[in-house]
Design a protein around this motif. Sequence first.
Motif, short mmCIF file in Angstrom:
data_model
loop_
_atom_site.label_atom_id
_atom_site.label_comp_id
_atom_site.label_asym_id
_atom_site.label_seq_id
_atom_site.Cartn_x
_atom_site.Cartn_y
_atom_site.Cartn_z
N SER A 29 -19.97 27.30 75.91
CA SER A 29 -19.49 27.47 77.29
C SER A 29 -20.66 27.63 78.26
CB SER A 29 -18.55 28.67 77.39
OG SER A 29 -19.23 29.87 77.03
N TYR A 30 -21.74 28.29 77.79
CA TYR A 30 -22.92 28.46 78.64
C TYR A 30 -23.66 27.13 78.82
CZ TYR A 30 -22.03 33.39 77.71
OH TYR A 30 -21.43 34.62 77.61
N LEU A 31 -23.71 26.33 77.74
CA LEU A 31 -24.33 25.01 77.86
C LEU A 31 -23.62 24.18 78.92
CD1 LEU A 31 -24.89 24.23 74.07
CD2 LEU A 31 -26.70 24.43 75.77
N LEU A 47 -14.97 22.44 72.89
CA LEU A 47 -15.51 21.91 74.15
C LEU A 47 -14.44 21.26 75.02
CD1 LEU A 47 -18.87 20.41 72.89
CD2 LEU A 47 -18.62 22.21 74.60
N LEU A 48 -13.44 20.64 74.41
CA LEU A 48 -12.43 19.94 75.21
C LEU A 48 -11.67 20.89 76.13
CD1 LEU A 48 -11.11 17.30 72.67
CD2 LEU A 48 -12.44 16.88 74.73
N PRO A 49 -11.09 22.00 75.63
CA PRO A 49 -10.42 22.93 76.56
C PRO A 49 -11.39 23.65 77.49
CG PRO A 49 -10.39 23.79 74.31
CD PRO A 49 -10.88 22.40 74.22
N GLN A 50 -12.66 23.71 77.11
CA GLN A 50 -13.66 24.32 78.00
C GLN A 50 -14.02 23.41 79.16
OE1 GLN A 50 -16.87 25.35 75.31
NE2 GLN A 50 -16.06 27.40 74.95
N ILE A 54 -15.30 19.87 78.98
CA ILE A 54 -16.49 19.03 78.90
C ILE A 54 -16.31 17.70 79.62
CG2 ILE A 54 -15.84 18.04 76.64
CD1 ILE A 54 -18.88 18.01 76.01
N ILE A 55 -15.10 17.13 79.62
CA ILE A 55 -14.90 15.83 80.27
C ILE A 55 -15.07 15.95 81.79
CG2 ILE A 55 -13.32 13.89 80.62
CD1 ILE A 55 -14.49 14.16 77.77
N PRO A 56 -14.43 16.92 82.47
CA PRO A 56 -14.68 17.07 83.91
C PRO A 56 -16.14 17.36 84.23
CG PRO A 56 -12.70 18.26 83.28
CD PRO A 56 -13.34 17.82 82.01
N VAL A 57 -16.82 18.13 83.38
CA VAL A 57 -18.23 18.42 83.62
C VAL A 57 -19.07 17.15 83.53
CG1 VAL A 57 -20.26 19.62 82.72
CG2 VAL A 57 -18.08 20.83 82.89
N LEU A 58 -18.80 16.32 82.53
CA LEU A 58 -19.53 15.06 82.40
C LEU A 58 -19.21 14.13 83.57
CD1 LEU A 58 -19.19 14.31 78.56
CD2 LEU A 58 -21.17 15.26 79.77
N ALA A 59 -17.96 14.18 84.04
CA ALA A 59 -17.58 13.36 85.19
C ALA A 59 -18.36 13.76 86.44
CB ALA A 59 -16.08 13.48 85.44
N SER A 60 -18.72 15.02 86.53
CA SER A 60 -19.57 15.48 87.64
C SER A 60 -21.02 15.07 87.43
CB SER A 60 -19.45 17.00 87.77
OG SER A 60 -20.32 17.48 88.78
N SER A 75 -21.03 9.14 74.32
CA SER A 75 -20.95 8.20 73.20
C SER A 75 -20.68 8.91 71.89
CB SER A 75 -22.23 7.37 73.11
OG SER A 75 -23.34 8.17 72.69
N GLN A 76 -21.22 10.12 71.72
CA GLN A 76 -20.95 10.87 70.50
C GLN A 76 -19.49 11.34 70.46
OE1 GLN A 76 -23.45 10.74 68.27
NE2 GLN A 76 -24.44 9.66 69.94
N LEU A 77 -18.97 11.79 71.60
CA LEU A 77 -17.58 12.22 71.65
C LEU A 77 -16.62 11.05 71.35
CD1 LEU A 77 -17.60 14.51 74.82
CD2 LEU A 77 -17.10 15.25 72.49
N LEU A 78 -16.93 9.89 71.90
CA LEU A 78 -16.04 8.74 71.75
C LEU A 78 -16.00 8.20 70.34
CD1 LEU A 78 -16.87 6.90 75.10
CD2 LEU A 78 -14.72 8.03 74.51
N GLN A 79 -16.99 8.54 69.53
CA GLN A 79 -17.01 8.09 68.14
C GLN A 79 -16.29 9.05 67.19
OE1 GLN A 79 -20.88 6.16 66.77
NE2 GLN A 79 -21.53 7.16 68.64
N ALA A 80 -15.87 10.21 67.70
CA ALA A 80 -15.20 11.19 66.84
C ALA A 80 -13.88 10.64 66.32
CB ALA A 80 -14.96 12.47 67.63
N LYS A 81 -13.48 11.10 65.15
CA LYS A 81 -12.26 10.58 64.52
C LYS A 81 -11.01 10.88 65.35
CE LYS A 81 -11.66 14.66 61.54
NZ LYS A 81 -11.56 15.15 60.15
N GLU A 82 -11.06 11.98 66.10
CA GLU A 82 -9.89 12.33 66.92
C GLU A 82 -9.95 11.72 68.32
OE1 GLU A 82 -12.93 15.69 67.54
OE2 GLU A 82 -12.27 14.33 65.95
#
Length: 468
Positions: A153-155, A188-191, A193-199, A217-224
């Motif tokens: 969360s701090y990252l 990271l998802l409920p924290q 991370i996607i809106p933060v990356l969008a910023s 790119s690392q997130l998009l390769q995850a199995k889920e």
Amino acid sequence: MWGRRRGRRGAGRGAEELRARRREREAALRKARREEQLVSKRLLREDSAAEEGGQDGADAVPDPLSEDEVLELLRAVQRGSEDRKGSLTRLRRALQNEDTQQKFVRLDGSIRTLTGLFTSSLADMQLEAARCLHELSHSSDPTVAEACLPVTSYLLTYLSGHSVEFTELCLYTLGNLVVESEAVRKQLLPQGIIPVLASCIQSPHEAVLEGVGYVLSQLLQAKESPMEIIPQVLDSVLPQHMLRLVCFSLKAGLGAAVEFAWCLHYIICRHKSNTVLLALGAVPALRSLLLHLASEIPQDAPEGLELCFLQQHPFLVQECLWLLNNLTADSPFLCSALLSLDLLPALLQLLQCSQMASVLVLTVLCNIAEKGPFQCQRLLQQPVLPLLLPILTLPDPEILGQCLELLHLLFLHCPQAAADFTRQGGHQALEQHQNTPELQERAQALLDMVRQPLGAPSPCHTTLSAFS
């Protein structure tokens, strides 16, 4: 295929040179990632050799410390002595060893201590603690990544900071953590991370943009990813900025453009609906980019065109062709769009650029040809057959296989093409492959097709079995 990518980041005027060297070291791995998804980690290391004026020590891993030595380092950091910064620096160097990393995270209070320093108001201590966490993130042991859960969360919070160096370090630490651990990704998802990356993707800094591309790119390769990550990405502003950075902002950062091209590639490979990308104009944007790249190809381009483009657009030709291949693979609509946008001349210019470009162009042409007679007739309005003749003399089995597949589709849907091919001497080119084990069956099937008189029944069963 699983792999590691290592790179180092220098300070001061040598930073750009080190960045260029890192990209050169990654070129071979990019080639591998064209063929299969490659999950990799990256290491931004301002190592002791560079700081102390010594020789390059990028690959020099320190010896492992004993448990007592690791404990003593941790206590020195916790005591808050005058040399606390020095103790933290020694800890960071020790954590370059994976055995030491495992011993460190097993110590009670170790991650809590680093988190406290990482969130402190002392900038030098905060940065050194961030580097320690970054070393831990590079571990191949999932338990080390999961030990860093309290700091995620701090990252994320510090990605909105003003220091480009610190933001970049946090991005690559996050990117490394999501590779090994599903638990980290799920946190990271409920924290957010996607809106933060969008910023972050709207940052003017190249280093930050490239870091965002790496994390994404690392997130998009995850199995889920197909069910849990890609829908969130498509619902954000990320796609429009990814397309902008790939197609229209090459001067702003080539590294970022390549990373986001891979992001688009993963989205298209793993998500059934591409309506969001189509609505954003992905096809015409990529068409414009390919036409621009094709216009810069010299007439005497040697094998390996990506090295002709090394200074301006390295690997962009192949990256865009991969994306175009995925767009056209199962979509008659997109194949028709490609034809109506008059993209074929640009594709054909790329046909003899390099081994990988040739395979990809032939694959895209096969995607179009398999859609039926109308699409094949549109292909044959271009000088496709004369361009395929010299390809049949090449020694590369992968290129030859795709070339034979394209000829099969053209002859199947447009029998007149077989007659035209024969008149141009194509049967002689096919005959030379009758004794090539991996090609002889398909070559013979095509010879049977070109020898059939127009209007005669096609040797359908033999042909289909040869190309199945």
